[in-house]
Structures are given as C-alpha cells and as structure tokens.
Write a protein that holds these residues in place. Structure first.
Motif, PDB file in Angstrom:
ATOM      1  N   ALA A 278       1.950  -3.027 -11.290  1.00  0.00           N
ATOM      2  CA  ALA A 278       0.636  -2.568 -10.832  1.00  0.00           C
ATOM      3  C   ALA A 278       0.765  -1.231 -10.110  1.00  0.00           C
ATOM      4  O   ALA A 278      -0.075  -0.336 -10.291  1.00  0.00           O
ATOM      5  CB  ALA A 278      -0.007  -3.611  -9.923  1.00  0.00           C
ATOM      6  N   ALA A 279       1.805  -1.087  -9.306  1.00  0.00           N
ATOM      7  CA  ALA A 279       2.025   0.179  -8.603  1.00  0.00           C
ATOM      8  C   ALA A 279       2.204   1.314  -9.603  1.00  0.00           C
ATOM      9  O   ALA A 279       1.615   2.394  -9.434  1.00  0.00           O
ATOM     10  CB  ALA A 279       3.230   0.071  -7.673  1.00  0.00           C
TER      11      ALA A 279
ATOM     12  N   THR B 292      -3.801   6.158  -3.475  1.00  0.00           N
ATOM     13  CA  THR B 292      -3.570   4.730  -3.718  1.00  0.00           C
ATOM     14  C   THR B 292      -3.278   4.000  -2.422  1.00  0.00           C
ATOM     15  O   THR B 292      -2.477   4.459  -1.609  1.00  0.00           O
ATOM     16  CB  THR B 292      -2.398   4.539  -4.704  1.00  0.00           C
ATOM     17  OG1 THR B 292      -2.753   5.133  -5.948  1.00  0.00           O
ATOM     18  CG2 THR B 292      -2.083   3.073  -4.923  1.00  0.00           C
TER      19      THR B 292
ATOM     20  N   LYS C 125       4.656   1.699   1.701  1.00  0.00           N
ATOM     21  CA  LYS C 125       4.130   2.259   0.457  1.00  0.00           C
ATOM     22  C   LYS C 125       5.251   2.953  -0.326  1.00  0.00           C
ATOM     23  O   LYS C 125       5.298   2.876  -1.554  1.00  0.00           O
ATOM     24  CB  LYS C 125       3.004   3.241   0.775  1.00  0.00           C
ATOM     25  CG  LYS C 125       2.274   3.767  -0.433  1.00  0.00           C
ATOM     26  CD  LYS C 125       1.110   4.616   0.031  1.00  0.00           C
ATOM     27  CE  LYS C 125       0.348   5.247  -1.091  1.00  0.00           C
ATOM     28  NZ  LYS C 125      -0.767   6.062  -0.590  1.00  0.00           N
TER      29      LYS C 125
ATOM     30  N   ILE D   7      -3.201  -1.734  -5.172  1.00  0.00           N
ATOM     31  CA  ILE D   7      -2.094  -2.289  -5.951  1.00  0.00           C
ATOM     32  C   ILE D   7      -2.171  -3.815  -5.959  1.00  0.00           C
ATOM     33  O   ILE D   7      -2.010  -4.448  -7.005  1.00  0.00           O
ATOM     34  CB  ILE D   7      -0.742  -1.781  -5.408  1.00  0.00           C
ATOM     35  CG1 ILE D   7      -0.645  -0.264  -5.646  1.00  0.00           C
ATOM     36  CG2 ILE D   7       0.426  -2.524  -6.055  1.00  0.00           C
ATOM     37  CD1 ILE D   7       0.475   0.420  -4.906  1.00  0.00           C
TER      38      ILE D   7
ATOM     39  N   ALA E 187       7.736   1.355  -8.466  1.00  0.00           N
ATOM     40  CA  ALA E 187       7.048   1.919  -9.630  1.00  0.00           C
ATOM     41  C   ALA E 187       8.007   2.782 -10.451  1.00  0.00           C
ATOM     42  O   ALA E 187       8.013   2.717 -11.689  1.00  0.00           O
ATOM     43  CB  ALA E 187       5.838   2.736  -9.184  1.00  0.00           C
TER      44      ALA E 187
ATOM     45  N   VAL F  22      -1.360   2.012 -11.080  1.00  0.00           N
ATOM     46  CA  VAL F  22      -2.329   2.563 -10.132  1.00  0.00           C
ATOM     47  C   VAL F  22      -1.890   3.939  -9.637  1.00  0.00           C
ATOM     48  O   VAL F  22      -2.721   4.851  -9.502  1.00  0.00           O
ATOM     49  CB  VAL F  22      -2.577   1.589  -8.960  1.00  0.00           C
ATOM     50  CG1 VAL F  22      -3.524   2.189  -7.939  1.00  0.00           C
ATOM     51  CG2 VAL F  22      -3.131   0.265  -9.476  1.00  0.00           C
TER      52      VAL F  22
ATOM     53  N   LEU G 173       6.985   0.658  -2.535  1.00  0.00           N
ATOM     54  CA  LEU G 173       6.207   0.397  -3.758  1.00  0.00           C
ATOM     55  C   LEU G 173       6.331   1.558  -4.741  1.00  0.00           C
ATOM     56  O   LEU G 173       6.396   1.347  -5.948  1.00  0.00           O
ATOM     57  CB  LEU G 173       4.738   0.162  -3.409  1.00  0.00           C
ATOM     58  CG  LEU G 173       4.359  -1.301  -3.251  1.00  0.00           C
ATOM     59  CD1 LEU G 173       2.996  -1.439  -2.598  1.00  0.00           C
ATOM     60  CD2 LEU G 173       4.388  -2.030  -4.565  1.00  0.00           C
TER      61      LEU G 173
END
Length: 192
Positions: free
Chosen positions: A20-21, A33, A56, A38, A63, A24, A59
């Motif tokens: 998802a990261a 974001t 973050k 996310i 990603a 997005v 994440l």
C-alpha cells in the motif's frame, strides 16, 4: 493459535502495508501521504501501522523494498527469454503497457527517486540502488549482445524511459510512451 500462524498474519499485514505504501507514495508523493492513507489502502487499522513501522521513513523503506522485489521478479521472468534483445524488448513492452499509469503518476521509481533526493535523509541512496540494479541488468543484456558500449547503452535505455515517463506524465499523453517504445525496439533491433 500457534506462533507460526501469528507470524503469518503479521507478515501479511506488514506486506499489505508495504505494498500500500508503494502504491500511495507513487500516487500522492511522500510529503502528501499520511500513515492513515496507507493504512486505509492496506485495510489495516491506523493504530496497527505503528506495530510494524515506527516512522513514515520506515514505510518509505518498505515501499522501496516492495519495488525491489517487483524488479527482482520482473528480471527473473525476463531472464527466461532466450535472447538478450528479446529480454530488452519485453522490458520496453512492459513499460509501454503501463503508459496509462505513467500518464497519471509518472514512473514509480523515478518519481520516488526525485522526491527522496530533496529530503536529505539517506533514502535517496536506497532507491538509487534499485535504479542501479536495473541499469546493471540492462548492461548485461547489451554485453550479451556483444556490445562494447554496454554500459552506455544501458544508461541510454533507462534514461530514455525515465525521460518519456516525465513527458508522458507532464503532457498527459500515453501515445508518447507508445511511440518511444517503438523507437527503442527499433534501436534494439538495429544492435542485434
């Protein structure tokens, strides 16, 4: 419940969050974001995000790892093709197939690399490694074709794709990507 089933579920949520990261961040950019964005896409309660990722930046790293795994899978699939020229042309065809995504958001890796370069937190080096992997793979294909300019050709190929991704996105014209794909295929054919 056994420890192994708990571990499987944890990996599932972590992998969903990482995927998802990647999505997005590509669609919205790093700065816009939020962790909630996310979590929503991953269908994970936002409070659970902190169990897997404390920041973050973690994440963003996840990603990049997702992009790295995708590239590894792509390279593995391309390497099954018998000839290096076929492999390169299949790579180009894959880029062209994604032209509608490029129209909306640009290249996932290229846009992320550009954005991370401005942050100065070291994540730009991590995404640069991903880009280097693709260049190295392309170089090996050109070398297998007997090219003495394999590195330069690999850089030219990736640069052409990154450039056309920017133009396709900026001008919102998917035909630009398709036309560049045809040109690159002719270029590969001229080398074979």
């Amino acid at each position: 419940m056994t420890d192994s089933s708990a571990g499987t579920r944890s990996r599932g949520k972590r992998e969903r969050l990482a995927a998802a990261a990647a999505t997005v961040l590509h669609e919205q950019g790093v700065e816009k974001t939020t962790l909630a964005d996310i979590a929503r896409v991953a269908e994970v309660p936002v409070g659970n995000v902190y169990y897997y990722f404390k920041t973050k930046n973690e994440l963003v790293e996840a990603a990049i790892e997702t992009h790295t795994r995708s590239l590894s899978d792509l390279i593995e699939a391309l390497d099954r093709l018998p000839e290096p020229a076929e492999r390169l042309k299949a790579l180009i065809a894959g880029w062209v197939e994604q032209r509608d995504t490029a129209v909306r958001f640009g290249c996932p890796t290229g846009t992320l690399a550009t954005e991370l370069d401005k942050r100065g937190d070291g994540l730009d080096a991590t995404v640069a490694d991903l880009m280097r992997t693709l260049i190295d793979w392309a170089e090996a294909q050109f070398a297998d074709m007997g090219r003495t300019d394999a590195r330069e050709s690999a850089v030219a190929l990736i640069a052409a794709y990154q450039g056309i991704s920017v133009l396709t996105n900026t001008l919102r014209d998917p035909e630009l990507m398709a036309a560049e794909g045809r040109r690159l295929e002719r270029w590969i054919d001229s080398m074979a």
